[in-house]
Scaffold this motif. Structure first.
Motif, mmCIF file in Angstrom:
data_model
loop_
_atom_site.group_PDB
_atom_site.id
_atom_site.type_symbol
_atom_site.label_atom_id
_atom_site.label_comp_id
_atom_site.label_asym_id
_atom_site.label_seq_id
_atom_site.Cartn_x
_atom_site.Cartn_y
_atom_site.Cartn_z
ATOM 1 N N PHE A 46 10.297 68.826 11.171
ATOM 2 C CA PHE A 46 11.962 68.248 10.185
ATOM 3 C C PHE A 46 13.037 68.762 10.752
ATOM 4 N N VAL A 47 13.408 69.792 10.820
ATOM 5 C CA VAL A 47 14.691 70.777 10.747
ATOM 6 C C VAL A 47 15.202 70.568 12.331
ATOM 7 N N LEU A 48 14.501 71.129 13.162
ATOM 8 C CA LEU A 48 14.352 70.828 14.419
ATOM 9 C C LEU A 48 14.742 69.928 14.994
ATOM 10 N N GLY A 49 13.729 69.047 14.357
ATOM 11 C CA GLY A 49 13.665 67.505 15.026
ATOM 12 C C GLY A 49 15.199 66.502 14.246
ATOM 13 N N SER A 50 15.312 67.189 13.027
ATOM 14 C CA SER A 50 16.998 66.763 12.332
ATOM 15 C C SER A 50 18.055 66.933 12.777
ATOM 16 N N ILE A 51 18.066 68.190 13.560
ATOM 17 C CA ILE A 51 19.230 68.783 14.512
ATOM 18 C C ILE A 51 19.390 67.737 16.012
ATOM 19 N N LEU A 52 17.901 68.032 16.406
ATOM 20 C CA LEU A 52 18.014 66.694 17.696
ATOM 21 C C LEU A 52 18.963 65.254 17.174
ATOM 22 N N ILE A 53 18.473 64.956 16.205
ATOM 23 C CA ILE A 53 18.845 63.685 15.446
ATOM 24 C C ILE A 53 20.602 63.612 15.541
ATOM 25 N N ALA A 54 21.042 64.782 14.818
ATOM 26 C CA ALA A 54 22.354 65.272 14.671
ATOM 27 C C ALA A 54 22.422 65.125 16.585
ATOM 28 N N THR A 55 22.602 65.109 16.924
ATOM 29 C CA THR A 55 23.340 65.927 18.005
ATOM 30 C C THR A 55 23.957 64.291 19.067
ATOM 31 N N TYR A 91 25.953 62.406 16.917
ATOM 32 C CA TYR A 91 26.803 62.165 16.490
ATOM 33 C C TYR A 91 28.065 63.294 17.211
ATOM 34 N N ALA A 92 27.484 63.769 18.654
ATOM 35 C CA ALA A 92 28.217 65.274 18.830
ATOM 36 C C ALA A 92 29.449 64.392 19.720
ATOM 37 N N GLY A 93 30.886 65.437 19.350
ATOM 38 C CA GLY A 93 31.756 64.630 19.689
ATOM 39 C C GLY A 93 32.167 63.938 21.058
ATOM 40 N N ARG A 94 32.882 62.946 21.655
ATOM 41 C CA ARG A 94 33.238 62.422 23.327
ATOM 42 C C ARG A 94 33.593 63.528 23.897
ATOM 43 N N GLU A 95 34.096 64.361 23.632
ATOM 44 C CA GLU A 95 34.283 65.464 24.738
ATOM 45 C C GLU A 95 33.307 66.955 25.267
ATOM 46 N N SER A 96 32.187 66.487 24.460
ATOM 47 C CA SER A 96 31.326 67.598 24.710
ATOM 48 C C SER A 96 29.850 67.110 25.775
ATOM 49 N N ALA A 97 28.862 68.002 26.455
ATOM 50 C CA ALA A 97 28.140 67.874 27.350
ATOM 51 C C ALA A 97 27.245 66.787 27.216
ATOM 52 N N ILE A 98 26.404 66.504 25.860
ATOM 53 C CA ILE A 98 25.974 65.692 25.112
ATOM 54 C C ILE A 98 25.985 64.260 24.924
ATOM 55 N N TYR A 99 26.987 63.761 24.929
ATOM 56 C CA TYR A 99 28.175 62.352 25.262
ATOM 57 C C TYR A 99 28.216 62.454 26.183
ATOM 58 N N GLN A 100 29.024 63.223 27.089
ATOM 59 C CA GLN A 100 29.394 62.594 29.119
ATOM 60 C C GLN A 100 28.005 62.521 29.346
ATOM 61 N N ASN A 101 27.241 62.973 28.883
ATOM 62 C CA ASN A 101 26.073 62.631 29.624
ATOM 63 C C ASN A 101 24.299 62.189 29.270
ATOM 64 N N SER A 102 25.358 61.751 27.971
ATOM 65 C CA SER A 102 24.211 60.323 27.854
ATOM 66 C C SER A 102 22.949 61.560 27.031
ATOM 67 N N LEU A 103 22.353 62.743 27.404
ATOM 68 C CA LEU A 103 21.890 63.414 26.663
ATOM 69 C C LEU A 103 21.292 63.408 25.194
ATOM 70 N N ARG A 104 22.256 62.400 24.368
ATOM 71 C CA ARG A 104 22.551 62.109 22.774
ATOM 72 C C ARG A 104 20.875 61.068 22.564
ATOM 73 N N TRP A 105 20.992 60.290 23.581
ATOM 74 C CA TRP A 105 20.373 58.924 23.620
ATOM 75 C C TRP A 105 18.540 60.225 23.295
ATOM 76 N N GLY A 106 17.966 61.176 24.050
ATOM 77 C CA GLY A 106 17.529 61.606 24.971
ATOM 78 C C GLY A 106 16.531 62.514 23.497
ATOM 79 N N PHE A 107 17.582 62.751 23.204
ATOM 80 C CA PHE A 107 17.189 63.956 21.684
ATOM 81 C C PHE A 107 17.140 63.148 20.380
#
Length: 289
Positions: free
Chosen positions: A181-190, A192-208
């Motif tokens: 529940f907690v870690l899953g929610s944190i992964l989901i919340a990524t 909405y990471a900022g556009r300058e972050s590596a999570i956004y730039q490398n499209s990792l947010r979709w996998g997370f």
């Protein structure tokens, strides 16, 4: 000596022009004074185009609800396949809870060994890592991460100092599906990471987003109904619910309520993140027009 102003050919070593009368040295100095200053480049955050802003707005409208609904359907259709993935979040939940309580642990497939004694060096190391992360976030003015680091430090202090060893062991066992529940929610919340972050730039947010939604819904399907609670034994011994009820005396209703209330709390937090992220995307869309 060619005059820099009228281009008249003067004798070599001349100091002034015989035709227009300028003094060469003064004329050169005047050009230096009026020379425009070099333009320095500044790094600015790239501005979204209107199409990019519209696309991001659509993503923030539909990505999170679609991920949760799709994950719930996949849990119903192929629970075994989903559990192979969610198992790692479950075991990381045990390990992270153990670390916050000061116990060494290492997440493995289907089982996470946890030491029976607290490790003071481990607790100090995690305080240093979290504090350093919070300091870096403060230097970069990422206030959400600063607040998150402070909250984790407070939780670690409570779990390490205020909980007895027996209480901590119960919390570590509870932390398996609680981690989904907690870690899953944190992964989901990524997402909405900022556009300058590596999570956004490398499209990792979709996998997370996908992994977090599957882990969350897998645990939610278990704790939504009392009939689906996995009591009994497995290859590693008693299951987590059986340990909590048989060894530590938790009631079934108490166990069910604690997991269910934690899931509802995490969904409420995700609803806040969803609303804030959607509002930010709408503002960017208006600015892009």
């Amino acid at each position: 000596m060619r005059c820099p102003k009228c281009h008249f050919e003067n004798a070599e070593q001349s100091t002034e022009c015989l035709k227009c009368g300028i003094v060469f040295a003064k004329y050169e100095r005047s050009l230096e004074v009026h020379k425009p200053a070099p333009v320095t480049s500044t790094e600015e955050e790239p501005v979204l185009t209107r199409d990019d802003a519209r696309r991001e707005l659509l993503y923030r409208w539909f990505a999170l609800p679609a991920a949760l609904i799709s994950a719930r359907l996949l849990v119903s259709i192929a629970p075994a396949a989903v559990r192979i993935l969610s198992m790692w979040i479950h075991e990381c939940g045990h390990a992270v809870t153990a670390w916050l309580c000061g116990f060494p642990a290492f997440p493995g497939p289907w089982f996470t060994p946890v030491d029976t004694e607290r490790s003071r060096p481990l607790a100090v190391m995690f305080v240093g890592l979290i504090g350093f992360g919070g300091f870096r976030a403060w230097k970069q003015q990422r206030w959400v991460l600063v607040v998150s680091s402070a909250a984790v430090l407070i939780v670690q202090f409570i779990f390490t100092v205020r909980l007895y060893s027996d209480q901590a062991q119960q919390l570590i066992i509870f932390g398996g599906d609680a981690g989904c529940f907690v870690l899953g929610s944190i992964l989901i919340a990524t997402f909405y990471a900022g556009r300058e972050s590596a999570i956004y730039q490398n499209s990792l947010r979709w996998g997370f987003l996908a992994i977090g939604a599957l882990a969350f819904m897998d645990a939610f399907a278990v704790w939504s109904h009392v009939d689906s609670i996995p009591f009994g034994e497995n290859e590693n011994g008693l299951s987590d619910p059986s340990v909590l009820t048989d060894l530590y005396g938790w009631g079934i209703k108490q166990l069910l309520d604690r997991y269910y209330h934690l899931a509802v709390f995490c969904l409420a937090a995700l609803a806040v993140v969803y609303a804030v992220g959607l509002a930010q995307a709408q503002m960017e869309y208006r600015r892009s027009s």
